[in-house]
Write an enzyme that holds these catalytic residues in place. Structure first.
Site, PDB file in Angstrom:
ATOM      1  N   CYS A 166       0.808  -1.220   0.000  1.00 21.49           N
ATOM      2  CA  CYS A 166       0.000   0.000   0.000  1.00 21.49           C
ATOM      3  C   CYS A 166       0.844   1.274   0.000  1.00 21.49           C
ATOM      4  O   CYS A 166       0.306   2.376  -0.165  1.00 21.49           O
ATOM      5  CB  CYS A 166      -0.932   0.010   1.201  1.00 21.49           C
ATOM      6  SG  CYS A 166      -1.844  -1.521   1.411  1.00 21.49           S
ATOM      7  N   HIS A 307      -3.385   7.557   6.253  1.00 22.48           N
ATOM      8  CA  HIS A 307      -3.571   6.318   5.491  1.00 22.48           C
ATOM      9  C   HIS A 307      -4.909   5.683   5.868  1.00 22.48           C
ATOM     10  O   HIS A 307      -5.703   5.360   4.995  1.00 22.48           O
ATOM     11  CB  HIS A 307      -2.420   5.357   5.777  1.00 22.48           C
ATOM     12  CG  HIS A 307      -2.458   4.104   4.986  1.00 22.48           C
ATOM     13  ND1 HIS A 307      -2.399   4.092   3.611  1.00 22.48           N
ATOM     14  CD2 HIS A 307      -2.564   2.795   5.367  1.00 22.48           C
ATOM     15  CE1 HIS A 307      -2.461   2.835   3.178  1.00 22.48           C
ATOM     16  NE2 HIS A 307      -2.569   2.040   4.220  1.00 22.48           N
ATOM     17  N   GLU A 318      -1.529   3.981  13.363  1.00 25.78           N
ATOM     18  CA  GLU A 318      -1.284   5.290  12.775  1.00 25.78           C
ATOM     19  C   GLU A 318      -1.621   6.405  13.746  1.00 25.78           C
ATOM     20  O   GLU A 318      -0.895   7.401  13.849  1.00 25.78           O
ATOM     21  CB  GLU A 318      -2.071   5.469  11.484  1.00 25.78           C
ATOM     22  CG  GLU A 318      -1.747   6.776  10.764  1.00 25.78           C
ATOM     23  CD  GLU A 318      -2.339   6.885   9.384  1.00 25.78           C
ATOM     24  OE1 GLU A 318      -1.929   7.792   8.629  1.00 25.78           O
ATOM     25  OE2 GLU A 318      -3.211   6.057   9.027  1.00 25.78           O
ATOM     26  N   LYS A 339     -10.549   7.378   2.351  1.00 26.86           N
ATOM     27  CA  LYS A 339     -10.920   5.998   2.044  1.00 26.86           C
ATOM     28  C   LYS A 339     -12.372   5.683   2.389  1.00 26.86           C
ATOM     29  O   LYS A 339     -12.914   4.682   1.941  1.00 26.86           O
ATOM     30  CB  LYS A 339      -9.959   5.043   2.730  1.00 26.86           C
ATOM     31  CG  LYS A 339      -8.543   5.101   2.155  1.00 26.86           C
ATOM     32  CD  LYS A 339      -7.640   4.071   2.794  1.00 26.86           C
ATOM     33  CE  LYS A 339      -6.252   4.079   2.148  1.00 26.86           C
ATOM     34  NZ  LYS A 339      -5.459   5.274   2.498  1.00 26.86           N
ATOM     35  N   HIS A 344     -10.064   1.484  -0.402  1.00 28.92           N
ATOM     36  CA  HIS A 344      -8.597   1.419  -0.392  1.00 28.92           C
ATOM     37  C   HIS A 344      -8.106   0.981  -1.758  1.00 28.92           C
ATOM     38  O   HIS A 344      -8.356  -0.148  -2.189  1.00 28.92           O
ATOM     39  CB  HIS A 344      -8.143   0.445   0.687  1.00 28.92           C
ATOM     40  CG  HIS A 344      -6.673   0.453   0.944  1.00 28.92           C
ATOM     41  ND1 HIS A 344      -5.806   1.345   0.336  1.00 28.92           N
ATOM     42  CD2 HIS A 344      -5.886  -0.322   1.752  1.00 28.92           C
ATOM     43  CE1 HIS A 344      -4.574   1.115   0.749  1.00 28.92           C
ATOM     44  NE2 HIS A 344      -4.605   0.108   1.604  1.00 28.92           N
ATOM     45  N   PHE A 403       1.267  -3.803   3.925  1.00 26.84           N
ATOM     46  CA  PHE A 403       1.715  -5.131   4.331  1.00 26.84           C
ATOM     47  C   PHE A 403       3.226  -5.238   4.160  1.00 26.84           C
ATOM     48  O   PHE A 403       3.826  -4.617   3.277  1.00 26.84           O
ATOM     49  CB  PHE A 403       1.046  -6.203   3.469  1.00 26.84           C
ATOM     50  CG  PHE A 403      -0.374  -6.535   3.889  1.00 26.84           C
ATOM     51  CD1 PHE A 403      -0.985  -5.914   4.956  1.00 26.84           C
ATOM     52  CD2 PHE A 403      -1.095  -7.490   3.193  1.00 26.84           C
ATOM     53  CE1 PHE A 403      -2.281  -6.223   5.338  1.00 26.84           C
ATOM     54  CE2 PHE A 403      -2.393  -7.816   3.562  1.00 26.84           C
ATOM     55  CZ  PHE A 403      -2.984  -7.177   4.638  1.00 26.84           C
TER      56      PHE A 403
END
Length: 415
Positions: A166, A307, A318, A339, A344, A403
């Site tokens: 991502c 994010h 985060e 998002k 996403h 990831f």
């Protein structure tokens, strides 16, 4: 020996294909008006793994590309070509007479052409002795989009692909900045593309606990960044590209400047295959490196695009990292995540969210974090919720975390 000052890097063109449709205007209009592009997944083979999604419906690539291009490319390459075309036209750059050896491309993607791979797999399962398409490899390989863009524009400089989950397009933009600053290139087309609507990929994300499998009756509200009742991410698709040039070259040709790419930081959590570090250690490193390269202090940032994918572990990590970086200043800094509106877009996330940041600087409008009805206890205190907020911003930080512990942070500055 005195260290030479790095060249300033600016954005002169932007283009996007998002779940809202083709083009920047439809994307920005949807965001600022608080619309959601998330809907119930229609295809039965996909809906069992992802009940809702942010798919781009009714796109006919033949309206934008030749029959040969469509025949020889996977969907992510098609999306890339369409988004890049808008960005290049928007930049107003005239390639005639330019040294194409000094123009390059960086693309971020999490997976590459998974739809082509899926189709080939089905063919082999149904008929193991039948040959698959000779184009399977060239269509599915992760660098297919960068290769197609290079051929489209004749760019003979670097054509790099970043597959850092991502964080991929945040990394692609940041690394492009370095190439420009070092004087290796004069122009970079940087961004990302993703389309994960393949049963095996969605099934994998589901097994990893990343996908939202239930939510409110209103399925358009299933993506819930920072909300207490969030259940996971909603998969989206799209492509977004930015034209990056040195400030001197852009001004000399009279280009429109959207903003300056002032800072970039990247890191790895070195913690887990999928889960973020619970205290946001890697995220802190990326943000602090971005601030350092921009020559800024945390209190100089006046807006953060988070994010925030609506996964409990990701949002919490985060939030903690933002608290560590900004401290007491965080209470005065507006924070949002787009998002909730578009889901996403994985490898596209850093690029499309950078475009959102640039448009916020240009317009003085911060899009809302949709569906955050009850912010959790760790959420940033100054979340932009419910509706857009009018506020002039000059220095913006945007985060992309993925990831494998991949982290990328970019800082955009008004020019």
């Amino acid at each position: 020996m005195t260290k030479s000052k790095a060249k300033r890097v600016v954005v002169t063109g932007i283009g996007a294909v998002t779940p809202f449709g083709v083009g920047i205007p439809v994307f920005w209009d949807g965001l600022v008006n608080g619309q959601s592009a998330i809907k119930e997944t229609e295809e039965p083979e996909l809906s069992q793994w992802s009940p809702v999604s942010a798919e781009l419906k009714d796109l006919d690539p033949l309206q934008y590309l030749s029959k040969k291009q469509v025949r020889n490319t996977d969907r992510i390459t098609q999306l890339s070509l369409i988004a890049a075309q808008e960005a290049m036209e928007d930049s107003g750059v005239n390639l005639e007479g330019e040294d194409l050896r000094r123009m390059g491309i960086t693309v971020g993607t999490g997976y590459g052409g998974v739809q082509t791979l899926g189709e080939g797999t089905v063919q082999l399962v149904n008929n193991p002795k039948k040959r698959v398409s000779p184009r399977l490899l060239s269509k599915s390989i992760p660098n297919a989009a960068a290769s197609a863009l290079a051929m489209q524009y004749g760019f003979q400089g670097p054509a790099m692909t970043y597959t850092t989950a991502c964080a991929a397009s945040a990394n692609s933009i940041g690394e492009a900045m370095y190439m420009l600053q070092r004087g290796e290139v004069d122009l970079m087309l940087a961004g990302g593309a993703e389309s994960l609507f393949s049963p095996v990929i969605l099934a994998g994300l589901r097994s990893a606990g990343a996908i939202a499998m239930d939510g409110p009756e209103d399925k358009s509200a299933w993506s819930r960044p920072f909300d207490t009742n969030r259940k996971g991410m909603v998969a989206g698709e799209g492509a977004a590209f930015l034209v990056l040039e040195t400030y001197e070259k852009a001004v000399a040709r009279g280009a429109t400047l959207y903003g300056e790419l002032a800072g970039y930081g990247t890191s790895n959590d070195a913690y887990h295959e999928t889960a973020p570090h619970p205290n946001g250690d890697g995220a802190v490193i990326a943000m602090e490196r971005a601030l350092d390269t921009a020559g800024l202090q945390a209190h100089n940032i006046d807006y953060v695009n988070a994010h925030a994918t609506a996964t409990p572990a990701g949002d919490t990590a985060e939030s903690k990292s933002l608290q560590r970086v900004f401290g007491d200043d965080l209470a005065a800094i507006p924070v949002n995540s787009i998002k909730g509106a578009i889901g996403h877009l994985l490898g596209t996330a850093g690029a499309i969210e950078s475009i959102s940041c640039l448009l916020s600087m240009k317009s003085g409008i911060l899009p809302p974090t949709l569906n955050c009805d009850q912010p959790d206890s760790d959420a940033p205190p100054n979340l932009v919720r419910e509706r857009s907020k009018k506020q002039e911003v000059t220095s913006v930080l945007t985060n992309s975390f993925g990831f494998g512990g991949q982290n990328g942070s970019l800082i955009w500055r008004k020019v």
